[in-house]
Design a protein around this motif. Sequence first.
Motif, mmCIF file in Angstrom:
data_model
loop_
_atom_site.group_PDB
_atom_site.id
_atom_site.type_symbol
_atom_site.label_atom_id
_atom_site.label_comp_id
_atom_site.label_asym_id
_atom_site.label_seq_id
_atom_site.Cartn_x
_atom_site.Cartn_y
_atom_site.Cartn_z
ATOM 1 N N GLN B 416 0.838 -1.204 0.000
ATOM 2 C CA GLN B 416 0.000 0.000 0.000
ATOM 3 C C GLN B 416 0.870 1.250 0.000
ATOM 4 O OE1 GLN B 416 -2.023 -1.225 3.544
ATOM 5 N NE2 GLN B 416 -1.141 0.449 4.733
ATOM 6 N N GLY B 427 1.407 -4.291 2.648
ATOM 7 C CA GLY B 427 -0.031 -4.246 2.923
ATOM 8 C C GLY B 427 -0.374 -5.402 3.832
ATOM 9 N N LYS B 428 -1.116 -6.381 3.288
ATOM 10 C CA LYS B 428 -1.450 -7.552 4.096
ATOM 11 C C LYS B 428 -0.213 -8.455 4.158
ATOM 12 C CE LYS B 428 -5.007 -11.068 4.500
ATOM 13 N NZ LYS B 428 -4.464 -12.319 3.961
ATOM 14 N N GLU B 554 -1.343 5.315 -5.989
ATOM 15 C CA GLU B 554 -1.925 4.186 -5.254
ATOM 16 C C GLU B 554 -3.079 3.562 -6.026
ATOM 17 O OE1 GLU B 554 -1.684 7.310 -4.264
ATOM 18 O OE2 GLU B 554 -3.303 7.969 -2.934
#
Lengths: 98, 977
Positions: B416, B427-428, B554
Amino acid sequence: MIIPHPYLGPRDACEFVYKGDAELVFRPERVEPVDYDAFHDYLYLRQNPAGIHKELWYHEYGDRSWLVVTRNTQTHEILKVEFASNYISKQKNRKSNV
Amino acid sequence: MFRLESRGLINREKRLNFSFNGKKLYGYDGDTLASALLANGNHLVGRSFKYHRPRGIFSSGSEEPSALVQVGLGANTEPNIRATTIQLFDDLVANSQNHFGPLEWDFMRVNDFLSPFLSAGFYYKTFMWPKSFWEKIYEPIIRKAAGLGRLSGEPDPSTYDKGFLHCDLLIIGAGPSGLQSALMAARSGAKVIVADEDFLLGGSLNGDHTQINNDTGVNWVKKTIEELMSFKNVRLMPKTTIYGAFDHGIFGALEIKTNLERVKSDKPRQVLWRIYAKQSVLCSGSSERSLLFGNNDRPGIMLSRSVRQYCNRWGIIPGKKISIYTNNDDGWITAKDLKEAGCNVVMVIDERSDIVVPIKNVDYRLGKKVMDTKGSLRISSLRLDDGTTVETDCLAVSGGFNPNVHLTCHERGRPQWQEKNHCFIPGKIPKGMEVVGAASGAFDLNNIFDETSLKMKKILSYLGYKHQGKIKLTAAQKPYNVAPFSKSLAKGKVWVDLQNDVTIKDIKIAVQEGFHSVELLKRYTTLGMATDQGKTSNVLGLSVLSLLKNEPIEKVGTTIYRPPFTPVPIGAFAGRSRGKHFKPVRLTPSHQWAEQRNAVFVETGNWLRAQWFPLEGELTWRESVDREVLQTRESVGICDVTTLGKIDIKGRDAGAFLNFVYANNFGKLAVGKVRYGLMLRDDGIAFDDGTTARFAEDHFVMTTTTTNAVTVFRHLEFCRQCLKPTWDVHLLSTTDHWAQFAIAGPNSRALLSEIIDSKSDISNASFPFMACGKVSIFNGIEARLFRISFSGELAYELALPRRYASSFMEHIFETGKKFNLIPYGTEALGVMRIEKGHAAGNELNGQTTANNLGLGKMVSKLNDCIGNTMSEREKIDGEGILKLVGFAPTNKMQTLVAGSHFIPKGKPAKLQNDEGWMSSVAFSPMLNKSIGLGFIKAGDQRYGEKVDSVNPLNKEVIEVEITSPHFFDPEGDRLRG
């Protein structure tokens, strides 16, 4: 992937052979009159969900047990592993209780 | 020399000689090839992929896009080695790649002048016509002109290995946060692996002048590593790249063990590790990105932090007139360190205007941009947007930092955007992983230490370890501020991806032509592809795309990150599984015996089986095979059939189980009898066949075909555990425990009676066709005897404990002399089974049913068994289905070909006239002609009809007559005799 075997603990997925949807354990029985549609459905209609799925894995390079693995097909998270025979008897009890 | 007097972490006592393009040079222990080349003033190291532009060393690490060289000679040569990562060793031989003629005068540099025509999609659009030219003319030329290094074309002589490691905690990267994590974990007692791609642990600390706890960063690294080495629960793995993060805490790692040239040693050169980690900490740091300006690819233009590292870690003077172009604070640290080292910094250009200049005595410009550069084989000057020209031979560029988030994305995580530092952060994150340090988007060392400490305490307590003592680390404060991406596109020839020669213009074209999703852009322009996977180019490319699409970065998003992080040689994946070691070879018990008799072997699955046994004077295989058939049918022959799968089936419900898994009935099989069994799949297709013998009420012995031995066993276990879990059935594979021999021919009984102990009676009356029983041989060794026949002769199969197999062979051939006993191989076995019309693998090919095979009547209609219900389907049970029959050429001189298709007489050989195919053929020495088995529509009702057997491959048409599949002894008198 690592599959936690009920007796043998965490085992690498390369020790296993994959078969598919755990519904395959519920094979219709041939009784007169033969229900051909039931056999058709058993053979050709499988669940293939994106998400939580019960599937059959065979520990071929191990103790040769057939396991029912509950796995999230999107994240590969393994939620439950049980011997197929245990799974079947539990499911059959549940069905007969209904 | 471009080496400073004293600076750096190199051992100046240890000189290492190496050569580059034949020139003899030297460096020091601790150098990389890149630092050694720079120390010799060598910036130009190669030519670019497409335009053959001169290219130099751009970075100092694994992100290197340009400095790819060919290392080693002959069979040991390895292409596309990043000069920035290979540790210098004595007598290293390196050569530049991708040029024709000398590196300085590459003849293909003409591509650079043609570059207006060679932009994205050029090949797709230009080499379209004529179509046939692509494969033969265009592609080879383009491939030759474009590209990287060359393979040797010889087998790789080095050894590679594979290994498995287990740990509580895997620490990926041994920079400041990695070492801190390692120290905390080590002291807690957890089992730790610390892996770092560099040969020197310490990460950025080795190239920076940092203060940690009032000591230099380098000293702190040294002390920390010393302490770590004293722990038994710590494994330090330098030169080890974690190249992939896989499910459930499995990591792929490549460890470089020995130098390329040390091939004479039998030690593996590289080891591919599979690491199982309960938890992992990603401390992979960050990679610097460049800035976009005209001709930003010339040798001498380098990443700013890399310039600093060359100066600090390797004591290099990167240029005589160094300029720095930055949009962030880190560029000024480079300027400061270079000046301290005594280098000549001619100018610092910062895109930002509102900053406090942190150093003195340097010429600088704020709020300015570099527009263009000049220089042929190396940068000679740059021009600013205000027109100022600066003479420079080394331009250090810093466009900010990209956290190395790759390993957080290998399970489909997406990074991200972090607005503060203008970079993508994890991110994850995969389960069980934590990210600390610059990899998480934190750039201040004090914050990093604090955050790492917190996260590590959590991880250790999760793992069940207690954090011991205090580790308080403080570093000198270093602010980090970076300007956002430029709001306007740079002009001129501006390189985004140095490795693939992708410029801003290429991205423009791709967007114009509709390839504006990141994934399409990557594939159309090759941005971010190849060996560096866009480590220095991807985010720059996204910034350009974001400008062109007028979308925030993004929203533009990133492409999917996939393993490997850096290239892994195929040799490492293969490990020791090369050539014959690729898969295990299984040898039959009589293998050695057969070898001594000059048998020719054939691979069947993993097995090696004797194919035929040539005698002296036999010139062709047919001579040997014909003789083996004739002599077996005349007297007696023996064949090793151990390879057939053997399964012991025991239990109260064993009979019912066989009834269920075979399509034909087995429940009523008498003890002491054998029966042929056909196994179907549940969809009615034939799966396997074999014989099963009943030794007791609750004991059966099944044989399967050689190739299906494993799958049948798996299937039986499925039937047992999943379909009939309450039945009392037990299975045991005994394929390797029993040596089994077929003894066939009219004299087989006479011979056997002399072999087995006298108390066993095998006369026709007491041991008839399809009988089975236990016999003893060698005065009391228990063996199993089956009176079954694949050859159609009076025949037996004798199974004996494997360890007696070679004495048995010696013994039976000694005894068999008077019967003219011969060994026969799989070829004669095949001929005899075709003469008898027995189906084998060619007929049970996964397309055929019991009905097709002429075995439909065997299939049980009464009880439930695998496959019988679906066998009754119209399409596979109706009129006019394919039937297995025999074929013989009307002209005896003609030879049939397997795979031929059958066309009715007088009709053209077209698909719509196709009536079936020939599955097996042989020359029958008994009938003295070519014969075949095959499937043809309603074949069983067409005996005597003539059809064409068409082989379109060599345009051959042979007239054949449809016959019974039983060519030889159709009544079976011989096998019952």
